[in-house]
Scaffold this motif. Structure first.
Motif, mmCIF file in Angstrom:
data_model
loop_
_atom_site.group_PDB
_atom_site.id
_atom_site.type_symbol
_atom_site.label_atom_id
_atom_site.label_comp_id
_atom_site.label_asym_id
_atom_site.label_seq_id
_atom_site.Cartn_x
_atom_site.Cartn_y
_atom_site.Cartn_z
ATOM 1 N N PHE A 132 0.635 -1.198 -0.019
ATOM 2 C CA PHE A 132 0.060 0.051 -0.026
ATOM 3 C C PHE A 132 0.671 1.306 -0.003
ATOM 4 O O PHE A 132 0.370 2.308 -0.457
ATOM 5 N N ASP A 133 1.932 1.164 0.290
ATOM 6 C CA ASP A 133 2.919 2.182 0.578
ATOM 7 C C ASP A 133 4.060 2.046 -0.297
ATOM 8 O O ASP A 133 5.166 1.284 0.088
ATOM 9 N N PRO A 134 4.385 2.651 -1.304
ATOM 10 C CA PRO A 134 5.436 2.615 -2.186
ATOM 11 C C PRO A 134 6.629 2.966 -1.543
ATOM 12 O O PRO A 134 7.754 2.668 -2.347
ATOM 13 N N ALA A 135 6.637 3.708 -0.700
ATOM 14 C CA ALA A 135 8.026 4.102 0.122
ATOM 15 C C ALA A 135 8.916 2.931 0.488
ATOM 16 O O ALA A 135 10.150 2.967 0.495
ATOM 17 N N PHE A 136 8.326 1.751 0.886
ATOM 18 C CA PHE A 136 8.416 0.484 1.266
ATOM 19 C C PHE A 136 8.979 -0.340 0.265
ATOM 20 O O PHE A 136 9.914 -1.345 0.619
ATOM 21 N N ARG A 137 8.555 -0.263 -0.897
ATOM 22 C CA ARG A 137 8.737 -1.068 -2.174
ATOM 23 C C ARG A 137 10.172 -1.408 -2.430
ATOM 24 O O ARG A 137 10.714 -2.667 -2.580
ATOM 25 N N PRO A 138 11.106 -0.535 -2.385
ATOM 26 C CA PRO A 138 12.454 -0.786 -3.049
ATOM 27 C C PRO A 138 13.215 -1.283 -1.911
ATOM 28 O O PRO A 138 13.843 -2.482 -2.132
ATOM 29 N N VAL A 139 13.049 -1.321 -0.528
ATOM 30 C CA VAL A 139 13.662 -1.927 0.217
ATOM 31 C C VAL A 139 13.268 -3.536 0.495
ATOM 32 O O VAL A 139 14.115 -4.358 0.695
ATOM 33 N N VAL A 140 11.965 -3.706 0.245
ATOM 34 C CA VAL A 140 11.563 -5.117 0.294
ATOM 35 C C VAL A 140 12.022 -5.689 -1.032
ATOM 36 O O VAL A 140 12.503 -6.853 -1.035
ATOM 37 N N GLU A 141 11.962 -5.174 -2.080
ATOM 38 C CA GLU A 141 12.461 -5.776 -3.189
ATOM 39 C C GLU A 141 13.904 -6.135 -3.246
ATOM 40 O O GLU A 141 14.623 -7.082 -3.365
ATOM 41 N N GLU A 142 14.630 -5.059 -2.603
ATOM 42 C CA GLU A 142 16.135 -5.538 -2.336
ATOM 43 C C GLU A 142 16.408 -6.467 -1.485
ATOM 44 O O GLU A 142 17.108 -7.340 -1.828
ATOM 45 N N ILE A 143 15.667 -6.570 -0.127
ATOM 46 C CA ILE A 143 15.790 -7.856 0.735
ATOM 47 C C ILE A 143 15.688 -8.880 0.116
ATOM 48 O O ILE A 143 16.109 -9.951 0.294
ATOM 49 N N GLU A 144 14.517 -8.932 -0.616
ATOM 50 C CA GLU A 144 13.995 -10.273 -1.169
ATOM 51 C C GLU A 144 15.019 -10.654 -2.195
ATOM 52 O O GLU A 144 15.142 -12.097 -2.495
#
Length: 206
Positions: A132-144
């Motif tokens: 829901f919050d695009p601000a967290f998408r880069p770090v989630v994609e990076e970690i995964e």
């Protein structure tokens, strides 16, 4: 005789490096306090003021290091996930052969499930927020992405050269891990049971 004259630019660079290192140490200390607050309250219920109080800092001092809550949470998640990945890789480094690698990996997953429960809950909380919050998408994609790389290395350490099924394997491990995490409050499994579950799923993947 020419005397050595310090290079002003080099001195400034060295000073900047020391300042950056000191700042990073402080940020790591703040992150540890932040994780303590988040473990108790969860992401949605934790404010920067709560974190400042937990860290023994003023709100103004906290925002000197982190401009907002998203930046702080992102830093925390990166920090603890890096430690999680490092432990997994170290656990299989000395293992030789498929069975030994599976046992080492399952043992680390079991340990982490019991000892790092609050931080894993935070990870899944942030991952849900990213929908829901695009601000967290880069770090989630990076970690995964890093988790997938780690699983690839573990699979190879087990002697499996074909890594095309790693994404599916990751989804299976993640799904089982999250299910066990969510059900611990109503069904607390001991380490032997957790070890058996993780071993079984890893044998299917490897």
């Amino acid at each position: 005789m020419n005397e050595h004259v310090p290079d002003p630019a080099a001195k400034l660079e060295e000073r900047a490096k020391r300042k950056a290192a000191k700042r990073e140490v402080k940020k790591t200390e703040i992150a540890a306090s932040t994780l303590d607050a988040l473990k108790q309250l969860g992401y949605a219920n934790t404010t920067l003021r709560d974190i400042a109080a937990q860290s023994g800092m003023s709100l103004g001092s906290l925002t000197y290091y982190f401009t907002d809550k998203v930046e702080l949470i992102t830093y925390c998640v990166r920090l603890y996930k890096a430690e999680f990945i490092d432990r997994i890789e170290k656990s299989v480094t000395s293992a030789e052969g498929r069975d030994a690698v599976i046992d080492a990996f399952a043992d680390e997953l079991t340990r982490s499930m019991t000892e790092d429960l609050p931080t894993h809950r935070l990870w899944y909380d942030i991952r849900s927020q990213a929908m829901f919050d695009p601000a967290f998408r880069p770090v989630v994609e990076e970690i995964e992405g890093k988790l997938l790389e780690t699983l690839t290395r573990v699979v190879q350490a087990a002697g499996q050269q074909d890594t095309s099924a790693v994404p599916l394997g990751y989804a299976m491990i993640d799904g089982v891990f999250r299910f066990l995490l969510q059900s611990r409050d109503r069904h607390a499994r001991d380490n032997d049971e957790l070890m058996a579950i993780f071993t079984a799923i890893l044998r299917r993947i490897f």
